[in-house]
Design a protein around this motif. Structure first.
Motif, PDB file in Angstrom:
ATOM      1  N   LEU A   1       0.827  -1.208   0.000  1.00 48.18           N
ATOM      2  CA  LEU A   1       0.000   0.000   0.000  1.00 48.18           C
ATOM      3  C   LEU A   1       0.858   1.254   0.000  1.00 48.18           C
ATOM      4  CD1 LEU A   1      -2.781  -0.961   2.585  1.00 48.18           C
ATOM      5  CD2 LEU A   1      -3.027  -0.765   0.105  1.00 48.18           C
ATOM      6  N   PHE A   2       1.976   1.198   0.727  1.00 45.02           N
ATOM      7  CA  PHE A   2       2.856   2.360   0.788  1.00 45.02           C
ATOM      8  C   PHE A   2       3.587   2.554  -0.535  1.00 45.02           C
ATOM      9  CE2 PHE A   2       2.345   0.973   5.191  1.00 45.02           C
ATOM     10  CZ  PHE A   2       1.941   2.161   5.791  1.00 45.02           C
ATOM     11  N   ASP A   3       3.928   1.449  -1.176  1.00 47.72           N
ATOM     12  CA  ASP A   3       4.595   1.549  -2.474  1.00 47.72           C
ATOM     13  C   ASP A   3       3.661   2.172  -3.513  1.00 47.72           C
ATOM     14  OD1 ASP A   3       6.783   0.337  -1.351  1.00 47.72           O
ATOM     15  OD2 ASP A   3       6.167  -1.686  -1.947  1.00 47.72           O
ATOM     16  N   GLU A   4       2.380   1.810  -3.415  1.00 45.60           N
ATOM     17  CA  GLU A   4       1.407   2.351  -4.361  1.00 45.60           C
ATOM     18  C   GLU A   4       1.157   3.831  -4.111  1.00 45.60           C
ATOM     19  OE1 GLU A   4      -1.975  -0.156  -3.815  1.00 45.60           O
ATOM     20  OE2 GLU A   4      -0.964  -1.945  -4.572  1.00 45.60           O
TER      21      GLU A   4
END
Length: 663
Positions: free
Chosen positions: A660-663
């Motif tokens: 989620l953080f990468d997105e």
């Protein structure tokens, strides 16, 4: 007077004869001069309030001389002339078996075979005190000898504040050490307020009466060295022929060579204090003593060739060893350090540029120059260690604040981010994920009878319980179980006892409870005498320490101290015989809050209820905190604990998908 009469006398009405300074024992270094004239007057008034006014004129110049000469008022005159050791329980006067057990443990902490600086009431670590002075000792022992089980003794940093009405299920003693207002918890604050006689550094098990000599850390050090070896070895390979280099042969650190022998490697332990070396060599905790670097190198080469298990004390500075071995290209497999760097300016670390005697003098007479010498030495030590790790040496911080103080000295010890250390704490790499997250920690016991046969019987009971538990243990903890079974079966042949008839092993909540219940049953059958249970504060839930015990907690809470405070509060109303909470211990004043307990098993149903309630909480308080920090192995342990006891309901974390953080 006999021993019991002297205990009951407390502070004598008539002054005992002044005692000559005993040059034969290992004394604390002179503390630096930090009080101004008005503060010195206050320190003297604080000391004299223990004594009848008729003695003040005699004692004032004597105490003034101690303050000027040693930087503290120890009241040497009032040290009793009886021998200090853990006597059998029945030899202590008293109305309460619980209070007698505490007296036994206090005397064990001050046993010259156990204590680092016995005349200064310091057990280990250079400043880990049981009391600040001998008046406090005398008064405390009298209170314990006269109290009943409807009273609790309140201890304020070595000072017995008094007996207060309570009840049989309350702790007999509640101990606090060094609990400062946060803004007054810097190293110089300890120097000042300790010199004033209003606080003390209790270390972990010194000021909580639960030190059992170097055996207390031998087990943990053995487990650490074994697991460190597993990190650098191929599957099935042992530590034979591998070299472990470290330093310190004082109270706690004196355990290292014995642990190295048990782990099966070659150990070099450097020490600058000849008395510390003599003590450990005479006790059989180190095999050989060498004073020349060339001879040391040749001895190590021979041991490596023959894959010999041996421990060597090098009488000299550890920096010399790291540098010389780098120059001569002698490979070091494992490296650490266990000098008392929580106390770097007052005898915890001796710089390479000075002799032992020069350092003793400079730390008191020119503390600023001494600090710079220490910092320079730390920079040299770190630089030499870096040369070895570049060749493959596995170096770990053994919780003595080495990396912390080296970084403060400007040593090349940080990663490129400037925020984290190049090397792990042993808790981050070994003890945290392999032990604490699974609930395993240093469970210990003391046979109050003083009989060897009782200790042997408890060893057999503990081994039997662990073997039975291992039959149904999950795979995740089987290695821990096996290591501890092997340890307890070899405990007697390794001659670990110094002082009280004590033993230690690592166990989880289930193991501790079942071992303790088996002890209690054996006491009820009169197979053994009463047993004192305890642990090192260095445990699953006893200590909040961001550079050691909680260094593998990564949710940002490693700098909070809720766990240690909750631990002691919870232990106190669940059946502990005594509880303690300290500022400092292990990594230094202002760097850690740690709590401990003691509990006596009397062989009755009340003891059984207490052990079940308190030991379960004492471990699972830490499991709850570690699992909430998202430590996966602690989550596993928390779920298992709830299955074993349906009354336990823990708040478990929801894991976040990192994508989620990468997105």
């Amino acid at each position: 007077m006999n021993f019991k009469e002297q205990i009951l006398e407390g502070i004598p009405d008539e002054l005992p004869k002044a005692r000559p300074y005993d040059e034969s024992v290992n004394h604390a270094p002179k503390r630096k001069e930090i009080l101004d004239d008005e503060e010195k007057k206050l320190a003297l008034e604080n000391a004299l309030r223990y004594f009848d006014k008729k003695h003040h004129k005699t004692l004032l110049p004597e105490f003034r001389e101690e303050l000027e000469k040693y930087g503290r008022i120890y009241m040497y005159r009032f040290k009793p002339d009886y021998d200090f050791y853990a006597r059998p329980l029945e030899e202590y006067p008293g109305k309460s078996i619980q209070a007698k057990a505490i007296m036994l443990m206090i005397q064990n902490n001050l046993d010259p075979a156990v204590a680092q600086h016995p005349d200064e009431l310091i057990t280990y670590g250079g400043n880990g005190a049981v009391f600040q002075n001998w008046a406090q000792y005398r008064l405390t022992m009298k209170y314990l000898a006269t109290m009943d089980e409807n009273q609790t003794l309140a201890m304020y940093s070595g000072h017995p504040m008094g007996l207060f009405p309570s009840h049989p299920n309350a702790p007999r003693v509640v101990v606090t050490n060094g609990m400062m207002i946060p803004n007054y918890s810097k190293p110089d604050d300890w120097e000042k307020f300790n010199a004033l006689g209003v606080t003390q550094y209790g270390q972990m098990t010194a000021g909580s009466y639960m030190y059992i000599g170097p055996q207390g850390i031998v087990h943990g050090t053995t487990i650490t060295v074994l697991n460190a070896g597993r990190k650098i070895s191929k599957a099935g390979e042992d530590l034979s022929g591998k070299l472990f280099v470290t330093s310190g042969l004082g109270g706690m650190s004196g355990a290292q060579p014995k642990a190295g022998n048990i782990a099966g490697c070659i150990t070099i332990c450097a020490e600058v204090n000849p008395k510390a070396i003599q003590t450990r060599h005479s006790q059989g905790w180190v095999d050989e003593v060498i004073e020349d670097l060339g001879s040391l190198a040749e001895r190590v080469k021979k041991a490596k060739e023959n894959k010999q298990v041996i421990s060597i004390a090098y009488h000299g500075n550890i920096v010399e060893v790291w540098e010389y071995f780098a120059e001569k290209d002698i490979y070091i497999d494992l490296g650490s350090d266990q000098t008392s760097l929580h106390n770097p300016w007052a005898g915890g670390y001796y710089p390479v540029a000075l002799t032992f005697e020069e350092a003793q003098e400079m730390m008191a007479s020119d503390p600023d120059q001494f600090k710079e010498k220490v910092r320079e030495s730390l920079r040299r030590q770190a630089a030499a260690i870096n040369k070895h790790t570049a060749k493959g040496t596995y170096f770990f911080d053994y919780g003595n604040a080495f990396l912390l103080e080296a970084s403060r000295a400007g040593a090349n010890i940080m990663k490129e981010d400037g925020k984290t250390f190049k090397y792990p704490s042993y808790v981050q790499d070994i003890m945290g994920p392999m032990c604490f997250d699974y609930g395993f920690g240093p469970f210990r016991w003391v046979c109050t009878s003083g009989k060897d046969e009782d200790l042997q019987k408890t060893d057999e009971i503990a081994a039997s319980v662990l073997e039975e538990l291992m039959k149904n243990s999950p795979e995740e903890i089987r290695q821990q179980m096996q290591d501890n079974i092997q340890w307890i079966k070899g405990a007697r042949e390794n001659k670990l006892v110094v002082g009280s008839k004590a033993r230690i092993l690592y166990a989880d909540a289930e193991g501790r409870i079942k071992i303790a219940k088996a002890f209690n049953d054996a006491i009820a059958k009169r197979e053994i005498g009463p047993i004192v249970l305890g642990r090192d504060h260095h445990d699953v839930s006893g200590t909040d320490s961001p550079f050691r015990e909680t260094s593998n907690i990564y949710d940002g809470s490693s700098f909070t101290a809720d766990m240690a405070i909750q631990n002691v509060i919870g232990d106190s109303f669940r059946g502990a015989t005594w509880v303690s909470i300290h500022n400092g211990g292990g990594v230094g004043w202002g760097e850690v809050i740690n709590g401990g307990f003691g509990m006596i098993l009397e062989g009755n149903s009340a003891s059984e209820e207490r052990l079940k309630s308190m030991l379960f909480w004492d471990v699972n308080n830490g499991i709850a905190r570690r699992s909430w920090a998202r430590n996966q192995d602690a989550v596993f342990t928390a779920k298992r604990a709830m299955e074993l006891n349906p009354q336990l309901k823990l708040t478990l974390p929801n894991m976040v998908d990192q994508r989620l953080f990468d997105e």
